[in-house]
Motif scaffolding. Structure first.
Motif: not given
Length: 248
Positions: A185-191
């Motif tokens: 599961l990857l973080a994204d720019q918002d997180s």
């Protein structure tokens, strides 16, 4: 033995000390299809949000270890708040070299692979605490884009470009360590924004309350530069994810 005070100042409001939101943490728990009473060891557990919420939502049990006395106190309070103190225990100590007394179904180090000297050493450390069919959770940065210069590398917490790998190479490196990648599961720019930007308000509130503290100059300088550094470098070039591994 403790974290620098500056660290606990900048992350004083954080329940999750990495670029995951509570929604992403919940998604990861569901993705693992956790059976009730799964045992878990969480090294560098921070304020214990993963163990506490998974104990509430999936009835896991386990132990968290962290070097920060402030974070461990907060983790114990969170366990009381969620009524899971009978299922989880938190220990103030150095997670480097920590091995569970009994093999666990899950062993994790989410965002602190320095405890094992890097990914390879942390995988070897976690291996010592899992059952034969157990899972290891590794949280680690990776390059979203190739950094064009040393300034970009340093702006992304790094010392050298080789500190981290691009995502495909990171995934391949787990195979070279004898692991199957069974989930991610990857973080994204918002997180990323939620993790980083929350620090700025924490610092500002602390500065307002402690203008004459010996750390005030250091924290003021950080607040002056951190927002631009994040949007110029970290947000664009640095990824982060949790990788779920099983021994082959």
């Amino acid at each position: 033995m403790d974290l620098p005070r500056s660290f606990t100042i900048r992350e004083s409001s954080h329940r999750i000390h990495n670029p995951f939101t509570s929604e992403k943490l919940a998604t990861l728990g569901r993705a693992l299809r956790l059976a009730p009473d799964t045992s878990m060891l969480d090294l560098a557990c921070g304020t214990g949000e993963m163990l506490c919420t998974w104990a509430r939502d999936h009835r896991v049990s386990g132990l968290g270890v962290d070097i920060s006395s402030v974070f461990i106190a907060a983790a114990r309070a969170r366990a009381d708040e969620l009524d899971v103190a009978n299922r989880v225990t938190f220990v103030h100590g150095d997670a480097s070299g920590y091995v569970a007394d009994e093999p666990a179904g899950i062993a994790s180090c989410v965002g602190a692979t320095w405890i094992g000297g890097g990914v390879a050493g942390t995988v070897e450390l976690l291996r010592r605490s899992i059952t034969p069919d157990g899972m290891m959770l590794i949280g680690e940065p990776y390059w979203r884009r190739e950094p064009p210069d040393q300034a970009t590398v340093e702006g992304c917490y790094g010392i050298g470009q080789d500190d981290w790998l691009p995502l495909p190479e990171l995934i391949e490196s787990f195979g070279q360590l004898g692991c199957d990648v069974v989930e991610l599961l990857l973080a994204d720019q918002d997180s990323w924004d939620r993790y980083e930007a929350a620090k700025w308000l924490n610092i500002r509130r602390w500065l307002d309350a402690n203008p004459h503290d010996e750390l005030a100059g250091e924290m003021r300088a950080e607040l002056d530069t951190a927002p631009a550094r994040h949007v110029r470098y970290q947000r664009e070039y640095l990824g982060w994810g949790v990788f779920v591994l099983m021994n082959r």
